[in-house]
Design an enzyme around this catalytic site. Structure first.
Site, PDB file in Angstrom:
ATOM      1  N   ASP A  16      50.010   7.832  30.501  1.00 21.64           N
ATOM      2  CA  ASP A  16      49.747   6.505  31.036  1.00 21.64           C
ATOM      3  C   ASP A  16      50.952   5.625  30.703  1.00 21.64           C
ATOM      4  O   ASP A  16      51.056   5.100  29.602  1.00 21.64           O
ATOM      5  CB  ASP A  16      48.472   5.938  30.420  1.00 21.64           C
ATOM      6  CG  ASP A  16      48.167   4.523  30.873  1.00 21.64           C
ATOM      7  OD1 ASP A  16      48.936   3.957  31.680  1.00 21.64           O
ATOM      8  OD2 ASP A  16      47.147   3.967  30.411  1.00 21.64           O
ATOM      9  N   ASN A  43      59.075   9.021  37.502  1.00 17.38           N
ATOM     10  CA  ASN A  43      58.554   9.099  38.861  1.00 17.38           C
ATOM     11  C   ASN A  43      57.083   8.723  38.821  1.00 17.38           C
ATOM     12  O   ASN A  43      56.234   9.550  38.530  1.00 17.38           O
ATOM     13  CB  ASN A  43      58.726  10.522  39.411  1.00 17.38           C
ATOM     14  CG  ASN A  43      58.164  10.656  40.807  1.00 17.38           C
ATOM     15  OD1 ASN A  43      58.131   9.705  41.560  1.00 17.38           O
ATOM     16  ND2 ASN A  43      57.712  11.843  41.150  1.00 17.38           N
ATOM     17  N   SER A  93      62.796   6.274  43.064  1.00 18.34           N
ATOM     18  CA  SER A  93      62.303   5.030  43.628  1.00 18.34           C
ATOM     19  C   SER A  93      61.557   5.307  44.921  1.00 18.34           C
ATOM     20  O   SER A  93      60.774   6.245  45.006  1.00 18.34           O
ATOM     21  CB  SER A  93      63.475   4.066  43.853  1.00 18.34           C
ATOM     22  OG  SER A  93      63.020   2.815  44.291  1.00 18.34           O
ATOM     23  N   SER A  94      61.812   4.507  45.933  1.00 17.82           N
ATOM     24  CA  SER A  94      61.092   4.632  47.194  1.00 17.82           C
ATOM     25  C   SER A  94      61.985   4.186  48.343  1.00 17.82           C
ATOM     26  O   SER A  94      62.845   3.321  48.172  1.00 17.82           O
ATOM     27  CB  SER A  94      59.845   3.748  47.147  1.00 17.82           C
ATOM     28  OG  SER A  94      59.266   3.631  48.413  1.00 17.82           O
ATOM     29  N   TYR A 107      54.632  -3.431  46.867  1.00 18.01           N
ATOM     30  CA  TYR A 107      55.072  -2.094  46.451  1.00 18.01           C
ATOM     31  C   TYR A 107      56.596  -2.009  46.389  1.00 18.01           C
ATOM     32  O   TYR A 107      57.159  -1.576  45.385  1.00 18.01           O
ATOM     33  CB  TYR A 107      54.523  -1.034  47.404  1.00 18.01           C
ATOM     34  CG  TYR A 107      54.969   0.363  47.076  1.00 18.01           C
ATOM     35  CD1 TYR A 107      54.434   1.035  45.988  1.00 18.01           C
ATOM     36  CD2 TYR A 107      55.929   1.008  47.836  1.00 18.01           C
ATOM     37  CE1 TYR A 107      54.843   2.314  45.657  1.00 18.01           C
ATOM     38  CE2 TYR A 107      56.338   2.294  47.528  1.00 18.01           C
ATOM     39  CZ  TYR A 107      55.800   2.941  46.443  1.00 18.01           C
ATOM     40  OH  TYR A 107      56.212   4.203  46.116  1.00 18.01           O
ATOM     41  N   LYS A 111      59.159  -1.430  43.002  1.00 16.28           N
ATOM     42  CA  LYS A 111      60.038  -0.268  42.861  1.00 16.28           C
ATOM     43  C   LYS A 111      61.516  -0.659  42.771  1.00 16.28           C
ATOM     44  O   LYS A 111      62.346   0.116  42.310  1.00 16.28           O
ATOM     45  CB  LYS A 111      59.834   0.701  44.036  1.00 16.28           C
ATOM     46  CG  LYS A 111      58.432   1.267  44.150  1.00 16.28           C
ATOM     47  CD  LYS A 111      58.036   2.115  42.963  1.00 16.28           C
ATOM     48  CE  LYS A 111      58.455   3.541  43.144  1.00 16.28           C
ATOM     49  NZ  LYS A 111      58.052   4.420  42.061  1.00 16.28           N
TER      50      LYS A 111
END
Length: 154
Positions: A16, A43, A93-94, A107, A111
């Protein structure tokens, strides 16, 4: 869970990352089992899907930023403290940080912040020792969406 293949060892730990104590346990467990860390991969991500920016609640914000930003930040920071010589820190990341999409404001922004940390860490660690001298590599990784039509024209 420990993996051994090709004469190397890897350890996958589910933790967590919204909890600093759990992150510390994750690094302590890894050091106990493997004695050193060569690669640290951050990640993690939760997402509130297709929520217009004007409808984001404080609860939504806290949920995403606690995991996506704070958790990734603490994992990358801990990785910088524990990575050995020739170590690698990778933050995944994204594509939303470069591909601006409606409904992804929360979101994408959650990120983006750890990407900045990765860049700063690379510079700061370089001030203490040249990265090449200790062999440490800190890399952000974000995937970009490529149009299938564009690929077929190549």
């Amino acid at each position: 869970m420990q993996y051994t293949k090709y004469g190397t060892k890897a350890l996958a730990i589910q933790a967590d990352i919204s909890n600093l104590g759990k992150i510390r346990i994750m690094f302590a467990t890894t050091l106990k089992e493997l004695k050193k860390m060569d690669i640290i991969v951050a990640n993690a991500g939760v997402e509130v899907v297709y929520l217009p920016a004007i409808d984001i609640t404080e609860e939504d914000y806290d949920k995403l930023f606690t995991i996506n930003t704070k958790g990734a930040f603490l994992t990358v920071q801990g990785g910088a403290k524990h990575a050995g010589d020739n170590g690698r820190i990778i933050y995944i990341s994204s594509s939303t940080i470069t591909n601006i999409l409606e409904g992804k404001a929360l979101y994408g922004s959650s990120k983006l912040a750890p990407m900045y940390l990765v860049e700063v860490l690379a510079k700061e660690i370089g001030q203490y020792k040249q990265l090449e001298e200790i062999g440490m590599d800190i890399q952000p990784l974000h995937l970009r969406i490529v149009s299938a039509a564009l690929l077929s024209s190549c």
